[in-house]
Design an enzyme around this catalytic site. Structure first.
Site, PDB file in Angstrom:
ATOM      1  N   LYS A  54       6.257   2.531  -5.085  1.00 14.94           N
ATOM      2  CA  LYS A  54       6.156   3.940  -4.717  1.00 14.94           C
ATOM      3  C   LYS A  54       7.294   4.362  -3.802  1.00 14.94           C
ATOM      4  CE  LYS A  54       2.102   4.248  -6.772  1.00 14.94           C
ATOM      5  NZ  LYS A  54       1.919   5.013  -8.024  1.00 14.94           N
ATOM      6  N   CYS A  55       8.447   3.801  -4.014  1.00 13.66           N
ATOM      7  CA  CYS A  55       9.602   3.984  -3.135  1.00 13.66           C
ATOM      8  C   CYS A  55      10.687   4.789  -3.850  1.00 13.66           C
ATOM      9  CB  CYS A  55      10.140   2.608  -2.732  1.00 13.66           C
ATOM     10  SG  CYS A  55      11.619   2.634  -1.698  1.00 13.66           S
TER      11      CYS A  55
END
Length: 203
Positions: A54-55
């Site tokens: 989720k970066c």
């Protein structure tokens, strides 16, 4: 006093890892919590990466897969270690993470159980990696690198002297004899990573 004792204890626990001459004495856990000895990769060039799903750097999975496909037949293996320490950007179980990575980026390189790469619970492998190759600096020629440098420098003006992992997708390059020969921060251009890999494969 308690902080001093804790620091001394952490330092003592790190000594066995720092005493190693290469990565082959370390063991890690795969996604099924089974032990994998890194000596199984003797003779290979390794790229060890801490990752997150989720970066902002998550699309690097695509670049890593292309790199792996290009050089795996020459001896490159990418070892993927999900880590939730940076903005909690690797949530979920190993199965969740693995399903996301295979479904969205088609990764085929080995992916291991989630670990800590900094702090009191950090994996001994990462204690060793950081001791061998310290922080290399963010690439301030791009906006993300500038932002990260500013962010960390506000918290600690001397943050760049600390060898800790700063963010997701930090990469360590290991030669065929298990020595840590380079480190690439998340903002490093994949072309520079590829050049390092190519040089290591020819060694």
């Amino acid at each position: 006093m308690k902080k001093l004792l804790l620091s001394m204890l952490c330092a003592l626990l790190a000594i066995p890892a720092l005493a190693q001459k290469n990565v082959y004495k370390f063991s890690v856990k795969d996604g099924n919590e089974q032990t994998v000895k890194l000596k199984e990769y003797k003779g290979k060039v390794l790229l060890i990466v801490n990752t997150a799903t989720k970066c902002g750097f998550t699309p690097q999975y695509e670049e890593l897969q292309k790199l792996y496909e290009s050089y795996k037949d020459e001896g490159l293996v990418i070892l993927d270690f999900p880590c939730n320490q940076f903005g909690e950007q690797a949530p979920g179980s190993f199965r969740d993470i693995h399903s996301f990575c295979t479904g969205n980026y088609g990764i085929t390189f080995p992916q291991f159980a989630k670990i800590d790469v900094n702090g009191k619970n950090e994996a001994p492998l990462y204690t060793y990696l950081k001791a061998q190759q310290g922080f290399k600096g963010f690439d301030k020629n791009n906006k993300i690198g500038q932002y990260l440098d500013t962010k960390f420098r506000e918290q600690n003006p001397n943050y760049d002297k600390d060898p800790s992992i700063k963010w997701n997708f930090t990469k360590f390059l290991i030669d065929r004899e298990g020595h840590v020969i380079d480190r690439f921060e998340p903002t490093a251009d994949i072309k520079d990573v590829e050049s390092g890999v190519r040089a290591a494969l020819k060694m």
